[in-house]
Design an enzyme around this catalytic site. Sequence first.
Site, PDB file in Angstrom:
ATOM      1  N   GLY A   1       0.838  -1.208   0.000  1.00 56.37           N
ATOM      2  CA  GLY A   1       0.000   0.000   0.000  1.00 56.37           C
ATOM      3  C   GLY A   1       0.864   1.246   0.000  1.00 56.37           C
TER       4      GLY A   1
ATOM      5  N   SER B   1       1.252   3.289  -2.406  1.00 57.25           N
ATOM      6  CA  SER B   1       0.831   4.267  -3.421  1.00 57.25           C
ATOM      7  C   SER B   1       0.263   5.554  -2.832  1.00 57.25           C
ATOM      8  CB  SER B   1      -0.215   3.632  -4.355  1.00 57.25           C
ATOM      9  OG  SER B   1      -1.245   3.013  -3.604  1.00 57.25           O
ATOM     10  N   ARG B   2      -0.277   5.469  -1.613  1.00 59.44           N
ATOM     11  CA  ARG B   2      -0.963   6.654  -1.060  1.00 59.44           C
ATOM     12  C   ARG B   2      -0.705   6.761   0.444  1.00 59.44           C
ATOM     13  NH1 ARG B   2      -6.293   6.131  -0.950  1.00 59.44           N
ATOM     14  NH2 ARG B   2      -6.479   3.964  -1.582  1.00 59.44           N
TER      15      ARG B   2
ATOM     16  N   VAL C   1      -2.745  -7.553  -1.940  1.00 62.99           N
ATOM     17  CA  VAL C   1      -2.124  -8.322  -0.859  1.00 62.99           C
ATOM     18  C   VAL C   1      -3.120  -9.168  -0.064  1.00 62.99           C
ATOM     19  CG1 VAL C   1      -0.043  -6.900  -0.604  1.00 62.99           C
ATOM     20  CG2 VAL C   1      -2.102  -6.316   0.705  1.00 62.99           C
TER      21      VAL C   1
ATOM     22  N   ASN D   1       1.699  -2.256   5.407  1.00 60.08           N
ATOM     23  CA  ASN D   1       0.927  -1.029   5.628  1.00 60.08           C
ATOM     24  C   ASN D   1      -0.449  -1.059   4.969  1.00 60.08           C
ATOM     25  OD1 ASN D   1       0.571   2.098   5.811  1.00 60.08           O
ATOM     26  ND2 ASN D   1       0.547   1.657   3.605  1.00 60.08           N
TER      27      ASN D   1
ATOM     28  N   SER E   1      -3.457  -0.130  14.429  1.00 53.73           N
ATOM     29  CA  SER E   1      -4.251   1.085  14.659  1.00 53.73           C
ATOM     30  C   SER E   1      -4.525   1.185  16.157  1.00 53.73           C
ATOM     31  CB  SER E   1      -5.588   0.976  13.930  1.00 53.73           C
ATOM     32  OG  SER E   1      -6.504   1.932  14.439  1.00 53.73           O
TER      33      SER E   1
ATOM     34  N   TYR F   1     -12.837  -3.823  11.694  1.00 55.59           N
ATOM     35  CA  TYR F   1     -11.531  -3.160  11.560  1.00 55.59           C
ATOM     36  C   TYR F   1     -10.711  -3.350  12.844  1.00 55.59           C
ATOM     37  CZ  TYR F   1      -8.205   0.713  10.696  1.00 55.59           C
ATOM     38  OH  TYR F   1      -7.063   1.475  10.518  1.00 55.59           O
TER      39      TYR F   1
ATOM     40  N   ILE G   1      -4.774   9.985  11.519  1.00 58.49           N
ATOM     41  CA  ILE G   1      -3.776  10.523  10.592  1.00 58.49           C
ATOM     42  C   ILE G   1      -4.503  11.062   9.359  1.00 58.49           C
ATOM     43  CG2 ILE G   1      -1.674   9.992   9.278  1.00 58.49           C
ATOM     44  CD1 ILE G   1      -1.410   9.469  12.345  1.00 58.49           C
TER      45      ILE G   1
HETATM   46  P1  NAP Z   1      -5.123   5.199   2.514  1.00 59.24           P
HETATM   47  O1  NAP Z   1      -4.665   6.594   2.303  1.00 59.24           O
HETATM   48  O2  NAP Z   1      -6.541   4.837   2.283  1.00 59.24           O
HETATM   49  O3  NAP Z   1      -4.180   4.226   1.642  1.00 59.24           O
HETATM   50  C1  NAP Z   1      -4.383   2.858   1.695  1.00 59.24           C
HETATM   51  C2  NAP Z   1      -3.284   2.169   0.914  1.00 59.24           C
HETATM   52  O4  NAP Z   1      -3.478   0.753   1.052  1.00 59.24           O
HETATM   53  C3  NAP Z   1      -3.333   2.496  -0.567  1.00 59.24           C
HETATM   54  O5  NAP Z   1      -2.011   2.646  -1.028  1.00 59.24           O
HETATM   55  C4  NAP Z   1      -3.976   1.244  -1.179  1.00 59.24           C
HETATM   56  O6  NAP Z   1      -3.491   0.931  -2.478  1.00 59.24           O
HETATM   57  C5  NAP Z   1      -3.470   0.180  -0.226  1.00 59.24           C
HETATM   58  N1  NAP Z   1      -4.289  -1.042  -0.235  1.00 59.24           N
HETATM   59  C6  NAP Z   1      -5.529  -1.229   0.280  1.00 59.24           C
HETATM   60  N2  NAP Z   1      -5.927  -2.480   0.064  1.00 59.24           N
HETATM   61  C7  NAP Z   1      -4.914  -3.096  -0.614  1.00 59.24           C
HETATM   62  C8  NAP Z   1      -4.722  -4.393  -1.125  1.00 59.24           C
HETATM   63  N3  NAP Z   1      -5.662  -5.343  -0.989  1.00 59.24           N
HETATM   64  N4  NAP Z   1      -3.557  -4.684  -1.759  1.00 59.24           N
HETATM   65  C9  NAP Z   1      -2.603  -3.746  -1.885  1.00 59.24           C
HETATM   66  N5  NAP Z   1      -2.723  -2.492  -1.433  1.00 59.24           N
HETATM   67  C10 NAP Z   1      -3.872  -2.179  -0.803  1.00 59.24           C
HETATM   68  O7  NAP Z   1      -4.820   4.731   4.010  1.00 59.24           O
HETATM   69  P2  NAP Z   1      -3.777   5.238   5.105  1.00 59.24           P
HETATM   70  O8  NAP Z   1      -4.501   6.158   6.001  1.00 59.24           O
HETATM   71  O9  NAP Z   1      -2.505   5.664   4.476  1.00 59.24           O
HETATM   72  O10 NAP Z   1      -3.587   3.876   5.910  1.00 59.24           O
HETATM   73  C11 NAP Z   1      -2.424   3.070   5.815  1.00 59.24           C
HETATM   74  C12 NAP Z   1      -2.450   2.062   6.949  1.00 59.24           C
HETATM   75  O11 NAP Z   1      -2.503   2.741   8.200  1.00 59.24           O
HETATM   76  C13 NAP Z   1      -3.683   1.141   6.920  1.00 59.24           C
HETATM   77  O12 NAP Z   1      -3.330  -0.139   7.311  1.00 59.24           O
HETATM   78  C14 NAP Z   1      -4.601   1.787   7.956  1.00 59.24           C
HETATM   79  O13 NAP Z   1      -5.510   0.863   8.504  1.00 59.24           O
HETATM   80  C15 NAP Z   1      -3.586   2.262   8.961  1.00 59.24           C
HETATM   81  N6  NAP Z   1      -4.088   3.317   9.838  1.00 59.24           N
HETATM   82  C16 NAP Z   1      -4.483   4.535   9.330  1.00 59.24           C
HETATM   83  C17 NAP Z   1      -4.962   5.506  10.183  1.00 59.24           C
HETATM   84  C18 NAP Z   1      -5.422   6.857   9.703  1.00 59.24           C
HETATM   85  O14 NAP Z   1      -5.953   7.620  10.523  1.00 59.24           O
HETATM   86  N7  NAP Z   1      -5.230   7.218   8.428  1.00 59.24           N
HETATM   87  C19 NAP Z   1      -5.024   5.255  11.556  1.00 59.24           C
HETATM   88  C20 NAP Z   1      -4.630   4.017  12.034  1.00 59.24           C
HETATM   89  C21 NAP Z   1      -4.147   3.066  11.162  1.00 59.24           C
HETATM   90  P3  NAP Z   1      -4.245   1.257  -3.867  1.00 59.24           P
HETATM   91  O15 NAP Z   1      -4.797   2.656  -3.745  1.00 59.24           O
HETATM   92  O16 NAP Z   1      -3.153   1.127  -4.873  1.00 59.24           O
HETATM   93  O17 NAP Z   1      -5.319   0.222  -4.055  1.00 59.24           O
END
Ligand code: NAP
Length: 243
Positions: free
Chosen positions: A8, A10-11, A60, A86, A138, A151, A184
């Site tokens: 993950g 990409s973003r 993944v 991630n 998380s 989740y 975040i």
């Molecule tokens: P995000 O901006 O929505 O990005 C999610 C990333 O995961 C994207 O790059 C997406 O890739 C990838 N992804 C999702 N499903 C996938 C799959 N099946 N195979 C490969 N790639 C996959 O999320 P984020 O906020 O950066 O979150 C990243 C991690 O941190 C996650 O595990 C999330 O649960 C955790 N987290 C986030 C927060 C928060 O507040 N943001 C808080 C606690 C934990 P594509 O776009 O290429 O599909």
Amino acid sequence: MRNVLVTGGSRGIGSETVRLFAENGDNVYINFNRSRSTAESLKNSLTDKGFSAKIIQADVSVPDDVRNMFRQIENEVGGVDVLVNNAGIAQTKLFTDITDDDWSKMLASNLSSVFYCCREALPYMIRKHFGRIVNISSMWGQVGGSCEVHYSAAKAGIIGLTKALAKEEGPSGITVNCIAPGVIQTDMTSELSEQDLNMLKDETPTLTLGTPLDIARAVLFIADNSSSFITGQVIGINGGIVI
Ligand code: NAP
């Protein structure tokens, strides 16, 4: 040069983590699933500056995709020295509205994906007697989130997996740790209303929301070669909202 795989990448948190590893002098594989063009722009922005990065597509949550991704990396560079699990998805729903499909997708994307990637990464790490695995959980995996039971269950599973695997792989020179981010600012949280975000901010002792860089810095630190005595830990980076 270490080979790093960020799932993950990409973003959001993943892309910032990719950037820090590349700037650190590592060769980074940017895994993406759907966001090819975003992953490609990130890679180009890094390689244009002389850093080493490649993109690699895999869902993944699908074991065959993960296997093929690792085979490709092994053919190119031998294996992965640093694995950052991630990739993840989120969903807000009342527990009684969660369908079988919601449950399966949540567990497959957030938890089984970590199992699949660790399983593929470990034989090479064990042979090298070196490895760094950083799993992104998380704060909801630590304390449970209302309307995010699936989740929270998946993220709590990552914590259990991290602790058990750290014990098993410690003698092989491999550390396994977990980061538990708070709120975040990424696409994942952009779906929350401004009112909800402000409420979360008010509940956070620092009175701020976190940034992807807050998490990426910690990932880079735990994955450093010198961080060999840190393993099995859950590191909360959350502005103090969970202590
Ligand atoms: P995000 O901006 O929505 O990005 C999610 C990333 O995961 C994207 O790059 C997406 O890739 C990838 N992804 C999702 N499903 C996938 C799959 N099946 N195979 C490969 N790639 C996959 O999320 P984020 O906020 O950066 O979150 C990243 C991690 O941190 C996650 O595990 C999330 O649960 C955790 N987290 C986030 C927060 C928060 O507040 N943001 C808080 C606690 C934990 P594509 O776009 O290429 O599909």
